[in-house]
Design a protein around this motif. Structure first.
Motif, PDB file in Angstrom:
ATOM      1  N   SER A  92      34.990  21.902  71.080  1.00 39.77           N
ATOM      2  CA  SER A  92      33.395  20.732  70.422  1.00 39.77           C
ATOM      3  C   SER A  92      32.734  21.741  69.998  1.00 39.77           C
ATOM      4  CB  SER A  92      33.405  19.750  71.016  1.00 39.77           C
ATOM      5  OG  SER A  92      32.743  20.113  72.333  1.00 39.77           O
ATOM      6  N   ILE A  93      32.033  21.469  68.873  1.00 36.74           N
ATOM      7  CA  ILE A  93      30.711  22.301  68.503  1.00 36.74           C
ATOM      8  C   ILE A  93      29.176  21.307  68.262  1.00 36.74           C
ATOM      9  CG2 ILE A  93      31.268  22.884  66.662  1.00 36.74           C
ATOM     10  CD1 ILE A  93      29.953  25.583  66.390  1.00 36.74           C
ATOM     11  N   SER A  94      28.329  22.203  68.667  1.00 40.15           N
ATOM     12  CA  SER A  94      26.660  21.273  68.611  1.00 40.15           C
ATOM     13  C   SER A  94      26.013  22.474  68.255  1.00 40.15           C
ATOM     14  CB  SER A  94      26.545  20.035  70.322  1.00 40.15           C
ATOM     15  OG  SER A  94      25.420  20.172  70.279  1.00 40.15           O
ATOM     16  N   VAL A  95      25.056  21.482  67.372  1.00 38.03           N
ATOM     17  CA  VAL A  95      24.317  22.122  66.845  1.00 38.03           C
ATOM     18  C   VAL A  95      22.733  22.141  66.902  1.00 38.03           C
ATOM     19  CG1 VAL A  95      23.252  24.200  64.959  1.00 38.03           C
ATOM     20  CG2 VAL A  95      25.360  23.778  65.464  1.00 38.03           C
ATOM     21  N   HIS A  96      21.918  22.754  67.446  1.00 40.71           N
ATOM     22  CA  HIS A  96      20.329  21.356  67.428  1.00 40.71           C
ATOM     23  C   HIS A  96      19.645  22.525  67.356  1.00 40.71           C
ATOM     24  CE1 HIS A  96      16.373  18.273  68.622  1.00 40.71           C
ATOM     25  NE2 HIS A  96      16.578  20.267  69.229  1.00 40.71           N
ATOM     26  N   VAL A  97      18.901  21.862  65.849  1.00 36.31           N
ATOM     27  CA  VAL A  97      17.526  22.860  65.432  1.00 36.31           C
ATOM     28  C   VAL A  97      16.194  22.227  65.913  1.00 36.31           C
ATOM     29  CG1 VAL A  97      16.858  23.756  63.696  1.00 36.31           C
ATOM     30  CG2 VAL A  97      19.704  23.124  63.433  1.00 36.31           C
ATOM     31  N   ASP A  98      16.048  22.964  66.291  1.00 35.77           N
ATOM     32  CA  ASP A  98      13.945  22.769  66.570  1.00 35.77           C
ATOM     33  C   ASP A  98      13.566  23.156  65.524  1.00 35.77           C
ATOM     34  OD1 ASP A  98      11.676  21.832  67.222  1.00 35.77           O
ATOM     35  OD2 ASP A  98      11.275  23.513  68.947  1.00 35.77           O
ATOM     36  N   THR A  99      13.056  22.340  64.190  1.00 42.08           N
ATOM     37  CA  THR A  99      12.599  22.960  62.947  1.00 42.08           C
ATOM     38  C   THR A  99      11.226  22.816  63.132  1.00 42.08           C
ATOM     39  OG1 THR A  99      12.421  21.263  61.864  1.00 42.08           O
ATOM     40  CG2 THR A  99      14.550  22.382  61.677  1.00 42.08           C
ATOM     41  N   GLY A 100       9.798  23.144  64.643  1.00 45.72           N
ATOM     42  CA  GLY A 100       8.527  22.693  64.369  1.00 45.72           C
ATOM     43  C   GLY A 100       7.970  23.790  63.287  1.00 45.72           C
ATOM     44  N   GLY A 101       8.374  25.046  63.443  1.00 47.21           N
ATOM     45  CA  GLY A 101       7.784  25.905  63.200  1.00 47.21           C
ATOM     46  C   GLY A 101       7.714  26.173  61.562  1.00 47.21           C
ATOM     47  N   LEU A 102       8.557  25.225  60.548  1.00 48.31           N
ATOM     48  CA  LEU A 102       8.174  25.306  59.313  1.00 48.31           C
ATOM     49  C   LEU A 102       7.389  23.950  59.300  1.00 48.31           C
ATOM     50  CD1 LEU A 102      11.855  23.950  58.515  1.00 48.31           C
ATOM     51  CD2 LEU A 102      11.271  26.541  57.777  1.00 48.31           C
ATOM     52  N   SER A 103       6.512  23.110  59.818  1.00 45.21           N
ATOM     53  CA  SER A 103       5.384  22.361  59.518  1.00 45.21           C
ATOM     54  C   SER A 103       3.733  23.445  60.189  1.00 45.21           C
ATOM     55  CB  SER A 103       5.463  21.259  60.126  1.00 45.21           C
ATOM     56  OG  SER A 103       5.597  20.912  61.784  1.00 45.21           O
ATOM     57  N   VAL A 104       4.073  24.756  60.193  1.00 48.10           N
ATOM     58  CA  VAL A 104       2.551  25.308  61.124  1.00 48.10           C
ATOM     59  C   VAL A 104       1.965  25.416  59.636  1.00 48.10           C
ATOM     60  CG1 VAL A 104       3.344  25.899  63.355  1.00 48.10           C
ATOM     61  CG2 VAL A 104       3.911  27.399  61.104  1.00 48.10           C
ATOM     62  N   PRO A 105       0.631  25.320  59.599  1.00 49.89           N
ATOM     63  CA  PRO A 105       0.058  26.287  57.976  1.00 49.89           C
ATOM     64  C   PRO A 105       0.428  27.692  58.289  1.00 49.89           C
ATOM     65  CG  PRO A 105      -1.513  24.946  59.686  1.00 49.89           C
ATOM     66  CD  PRO A 105      -0.160  24.946  60.957  1.00 49.89           C
ATOM     67  N   VAL A 106       0.494  27.741  56.623  1.00 48.49           N
ATOM     68  CA  VAL A 106       0.294  28.891  56.119  1.00 48.49           C
ATOM     69  C   VAL A 106      -0.218  30.138  56.677  1.00 48.49           C
ATOM     70  CG1 VAL A 106       0.248  30.434  53.883  1.00 48.49           C
ATOM     71  CG2 VAL A 106       1.098  28.416  53.863  1.00 48.49           C
ATOM     72  N   GLY A 107      -0.204  31.020  56.984  1.00 47.00           N
ATOM     73  CA  GLY A 107      -1.156  32.108  57.928  1.00 47.00           C
ATOM     74  C   GLY A 107      -0.839  32.032  59.281  1.00 47.00           C
TER      75      GLY A 107
END
Length: 150
Positions: A92-107
């Motif tokens: 069995s395989i499980s992939v958990h992705v924390d994408t919080g860094g995609l919503s930070v402002p540019v710069g």
């Protein structure tokens, strides 16, 4: 009944005939168990490094996508492809992705973290001291380019 000499009795008491079979029945199973334990340890170590590589590939793939949904699906696909390319078969395989860094402002610097969990099957080794499955987990983080469009 003939009279036996002391030398004859000494030879009879110290005769090695049949001792090799007894030694083999004791030593061979121990050697087989030792070899199987070494194989199990090697399989766990190599599986761990393959799961580490899959987590790194998935984190990098998720960090270059712009939306959360596409990053999650890309990370899932990258982890599965990486494990498949390395010949790794997970029960069995499980992939958990924390994408919080995609919503930070540019710069500002953001990160994407991926955790890959894989259950490795060890039941084919037929050892009573080795569990049937071993669950291995690896986490990797990749930096999101701070100046890209989000």
């Amino acid at each position: 009944m003939p009279i036996r000499s002391v030398a004859w009795w000494a030879r009879q008491l110290h005769d090695d005939e049949g001792s090799a079979a007894i030694e083999a029945t004791i030593i061979v199973p121990c050697l087989i168990m030792f070899v199987c334990l070494a194989i199990a340890g090697g399989r766990i170590v190599t599986s761990g490094s393959k799961i580490d590589a899959a987590a790194q590939d998935a984190a990098r793939e998720a960090s270059i996508h712009r939306t959360v949904a596409s990053a999650q699906s890309a990370a899932q696909a990258a982890a599965a492809e990486s494990l498949n390319d390395q010949g790794m078969r997970c029960a069995s395989i499980s992939v958990h992705v924390d994408t919080g860094g995609l919503s930070v402002p540019v710069g500002q610097v953001g990160t994407v973290t991926v955790t890959v969990t894989c259950t490795v099957n060890l039941s084919d080794l037929l050892l009573p001291v080795v569990p049937g499955d071993k669950t291995l987990t690896s986490t990797a983080t990749s930096v999101v380019d701070e100046y890209r469009q989000r």
